[in-house]
Design a protein around this motif. Sequence first.
Motif, PDB file in Angstrom:
ATOM      1  N   TYR A   1      -4.547   0.722  -6.810  1.00 42.70           N
ATOM      2  CA  TYR A   1      -3.452  -0.248  -6.705  1.00 42.70           C
ATOM      3  C   TYR A   1      -3.959  -1.596  -6.218  1.00 42.70           C
ATOM      4  O   TYR A   1      -3.185  -2.522  -6.043  1.00 42.70           O
TER       5      TYR A   1
ATOM      6  N   VAL B   1      -2.234   4.753   6.496  1.00 42.98           N
ATOM      7  CA  VAL B   1      -3.661   4.616   6.205  1.00 42.98           C
ATOM      8  C   VAL B   1      -4.165   3.295   6.782  1.00 42.98           C
ATOM      9  O   VAL B   1      -3.617   2.239   6.480  1.00 42.98           O
TER      10      VAL B   1
ATOM     11  N   CYS C   1      -9.343   1.853  -4.536  1.00 40.04           N
ATOM     12  CA  CYS C   1      -7.878   1.861  -4.535  1.00 40.04           C
ATOM     13  C   CYS C   1      -7.391   1.395  -5.895  1.00 40.04           C
ATOM     14  O   CYS C   1      -7.615   0.250  -6.275  1.00 40.04           O
TER      15      CYS C   1
ATOM     16  N   CYS D   1       0.859  -1.184   0.000  1.00 39.40           N
ATOM     17  CA  CYS D   1       0.000   0.000   0.000  1.00 39.40           C
ATOM     18  C   CYS D   1       0.886   1.222   0.000  1.00 39.40           C
ATOM     19  O   CYS D   1       1.898   1.268   0.684  1.00 39.40           O
ATOM     20  N   ASN D   2       0.501   2.221  -0.780  1.00 42.54           N
ATOM     21  CA  ASN D   2       1.347   3.410  -0.919  1.00 42.54           C
ATOM     22  C   ASN D   2       1.130   4.436   0.192  1.00 42.54           C
ATOM     23  O   ASN D   2       1.777   5.467   0.209  1.00 42.54           O
ATOM     24  N   HIS D   3       0.195   4.198   1.044  1.00 43.63           N
ATOM     25  CA  HIS D   3      -0.152   5.152   2.108  1.00 43.63           C
ATOM     26  C   HIS D   3      -0.241   6.563   1.529  1.00 43.63           C
ATOM     27  O   HIS D   3       0.438   7.491   1.954  1.00 43.63           O
ATOM     28  N   CYS D   4      -1.125   6.621   0.534  1.00 48.38           N
ATOM     29  CA  CYS D   4      -1.251   7.811  -0.303  1.00 48.38           C
ATOM     30  C   CYS D   4      -1.621   9.070   0.490  1.00 48.38           C
ATOM     31  O   CYS D   4      -2.229   8.991   1.557  1.00 48.38           O
TER      32      CYS D   4
ATOM     33  N   PRO E   1      -5.735   9.436  -0.595  1.00 53.74           N
ATOM     34  CA  PRO E   1      -6.105   8.036  -0.793  1.00 53.74           C
ATOM     35  C   PRO E   1      -7.536   7.859  -1.284  1.00 53.74           C
ATOM     36  O   PRO E   1      -8.474   8.402  -0.694  1.00 53.74           O
ATOM     37  N   GLY E   2      -7.666   7.095  -2.360  1.00 51.02           N
ATOM     38  CA  GLY E   2      -8.993   6.791  -2.892  1.00 51.02           C
ATOM     39  C   GLY E   2      -9.784   5.948  -1.916  1.00 51.02           C
ATOM     40  O   GLY E   2     -10.993   6.113  -1.772  1.00 51.02           O
ATOM     41  N   CYS E   3      -9.091   5.063  -1.207  1.00 50.79           N
ATOM     42  CA  CYS E   3      -9.776   4.165  -0.284  1.00 50.79           C
ATOM     43  C   CYS E   3     -10.491   4.963   0.802  1.00 50.79           C
ATOM     44  O   CYS E   3     -11.641   4.711   1.122  1.00 50.79           O
TER      45      CYS E   3
ATOM     46  N   LYS F   1      -6.058  -4.041   4.856  1.00 47.67           N
ATOM     47  CA  LYS F   1      -4.989  -3.588   3.984  1.00 47.67           C
ATOM     48  C   LYS F   1      -3.687  -3.520   4.745  1.00 47.67           C
ATOM     49  O   LYS F   1      -3.675  -3.680   5.974  1.00 47.67           O
TER      50      LYS F   1
HETATM   51  S1  SF4 Z   1      -5.620   4.195  -2.156  1.00 48.15           S
HETATM   52 FE1  SF4 Z   1      -5.553   3.544  -0.014  1.00 48.15          FE
HETATM   53  S2  SF4 Z   1      -5.166   1.316  -0.060  1.00 48.15           S
HETATM   54 FE2  SF4 Z   1      -4.719   2.128  -2.097  1.00 48.15          FE
HETATM   55  S3  SF4 Z   1      -2.524   2.490  -2.069  1.00 48.15           S
HETATM   56 FE3  SF4 Z   1      -3.489   4.427  -1.507  1.00 48.15          FE
HETATM   57  S4  SF4 Z   1      -3.629   4.407   0.720  1.00 48.15           S
HETATM   58 FE4  SF4 Z   1      -3.157   2.310   0.064  1.00 48.15          FE
END
Ligand code: SF4
Lengths: 284, 517
Positions: free
Chosen positions: B230, B211, B228, B185-188, B191-193, B244
């Motif tokens: 990804y 996240v 997400c 997980c990119n820990h955006c 974050p879309g999630c 996740k």
């Molecule tokens: S959108 Fe959420 S689950 Fe997906 S990579 Fe980003 S932080 Fe991780």
Amino acid sequence: MSRLLLARLTVPALAALFAVWSPPVAPAGAATGAETFGSVCAACHTIGGGKRVGPDLAGVNDRRPAEWLLKFIRSSQALVESGDPVAVALFAEHKVAMPDFPYSDSEIREILEFVKRGGAGGAAQPPAAAALRTTTPEDVRKGLELFQGTLRFANRGPACNSCHHVNNDAVIGGGILAKELTTVFGQMGGPGVQAILGKPPFPVMDQAFASRPLTEDEIFALVAFLQDADQHQQFQKPRDYGFKLFTSGLAGLVFLLALYGLFWRRRKVHPVNHAIFARQVRTQ
Amino acid sequence: MDIRAQISMVFHLDKCIGCHTCSVACKNIWTDRKGAEYQWWNNVETKPGTGYPGRWEDQEIYKGGWQRDTNGGIQLKGAGKKKGLINIFHNPNFPTVEDYYEPFTYDYLNLVEAPAGDDQPTARPVSLITGEPIDVKMGPNWDDDLGGTPDYARNDPNLEKLSPAEREAMFQLERMAFFYLPRICNHCLNPGCVASCPSGAIYKRGEDGIVLINQKVCRAWRMCVTACPYKKAYYNWYTGKSEKCILCYPRLEAGLAPACMHSCVGRIRYIGVLLYDAERIQAAASAADADLVARHLDMLVDPFDEEVIAAAQKNGVPDSTIKAAQDSPTYRFVKEWRLALPLHPEFRTLPMLFYVPPLLPVVASVREVADEQKKKSLNEISKVWPDNWLYDTSTEELWGTVEQVRFPLQYLASLFSAGDTGAVAARLKKLMAVRIFRRFKTVGDVSEEIMTKVLADTGLTQETAEAIFRLTALAKFNERFVIPPAHREQALEMLEFTGDARGSTGFGFRERPARGL
Ligand code: SF4
Ligand code: SF4
């Protein structure tokens, strides 16, 4: 026999007609039999008060052998099925199956003892003045609302139309789980209906209302409504949708399915590698 | 300026050997449970390939991530308020278990317990979901085994931007190459999630930006799985909750690197704090495709800048975290040296995991050299090649090879820079320059003149080149993993009033003692 006669004389006919489950005040020894009769049997039977739902029980101890009575009370239908001529004849005459009662022999004997005494020492007394009131259109309307569940029972019991139907313009599609009640008033008379509502002798109905009994007012209103329904049944012509209801339901289903299909037409149905998986060799 | 801290990661793809140690470490700790068997919070993909779940990068299929709307803002592609509500009971873009793979084990017991028979007993694969024997159709890294087949490698969504000729060239036997792409997980930052969750169960921790999905609040709507891009949010069919990667936060709080990083055999992984300006998130997430990478990097700020430090302190970022940001290897790779790039920035979630793109295997030039003299001088028992061709990886024609890398720039750009080949080329050139510099120093077959020229071309000094080399090749644990002290006591104080427990039972009892209190 003389005691029975006495009972017939002492208990005024009218009072007996309205006899219901009012808690009997009985001498200690006879308490159980009297109580049970008052709260259960009296819904359908009288002692010397004439036929109600079931036969008048006056003299029943003399009419039938004790053994037979025990069997019949425990399970009338079992007896009917076994082909017992008396039981079959009774069932044919009254048309309503008597529910099974899981009482012990001694309990049943006590009840019969009470009957033999002619209901003395705890005979059901005419209750509730409410029952004597004449019904008004108000009562009928309230009864209708209660029946349909548009007005909730005070103790939150289930509405009648969950299980019952009545042929009435105002009632649409009552339940078919239990008896159709259009003519019940004519069959049982006010007191009978009232007694059943107060203490249902039918196991399912009893369960349903055990912790949520109807109030006297409610019972009165329902009886009024059922009386009205019975009297006016000839003039009632509720619409019978018949097969149309079924076909329109089917059409609705097809329409909804088509709508869903359209709405989710881009849904991802197959895994992305579906084509690969499909041509793979499978072990069998 | 709204300065916040984020734990970020850098994966150096040239170093990954595809051993999957990271995936196994992660699985053993976190996903070795019923309902989680198919989940690989860390997975290693072979590129070119379709990945896991199959073709996850193709958002026409899965509708993950964000897209720009007409007013220049961004909207979730397949989730969000309206689409989410309409599809709440029936998510149309959901990956099925076959898209991941049906988890399986082998019936090992049969090897020992099979009755005597004519055939050798076998251990049949058995589904971990149904318990029935199955035909294995797919695995968490199917591409590793089937990379060359037209079904997998050639279906890599990143090949779409390539011309048919380029694509063919990639699969010529002599040029065929692959590299590994470990993913967590990119820990955006956007974050879309989090944005998609109808229950508000997903949150980004304030202190380090990890996240997380609150398992008590999750209501199994599974919008995060779709949102997400990804495909790093997974649904546990057994617990009925989504899960996740948690970036091993319990380990981080204890000052340890996440399990995948700690166990990484290739030592490709770096973790460190980045300070960013939260006010620039929106601009970065909604930038035009061509500016995405630049905006993304603009958001990251210099942890040595006085103003930044003051703003961070004002926001409650502890000094120890600021110090960690100054020592951060990720800051170095991403911002200072500009060697690393985010994966698929066009998904606009602003991923905080960056990749140093793969330069290897370098393309060599083959030329004829006059080595008669040299051969004669050799001892007679030494092996002498009959020809006089030199397989030269020192690259006389300098940048020529960067344009002819095994993976076309367009392909790498599709992965790491939303199609901006310039951004990828610049990074590859730097990697090449450091190579040439080190070759000059250790092998000595590159002239100083060439070395100076490549460094000047890429804007590196000898010191920087040396530093890049050291952090890439020699760095120890403490240099690769710079983890800020967790300060859980502060987080705790935010959640509960510690005075409540004062004067009661010391640290408290998890269970009351049997003897009573
Ligand atoms: S959108 Fe959420 S689950 Fe997906 S990579 Fe980003 S932080 Fe991780
Ligand atoms: S452990 Fe490290 S080297 Fe091995 S596959 Fe994972 S990232 Fe690559």
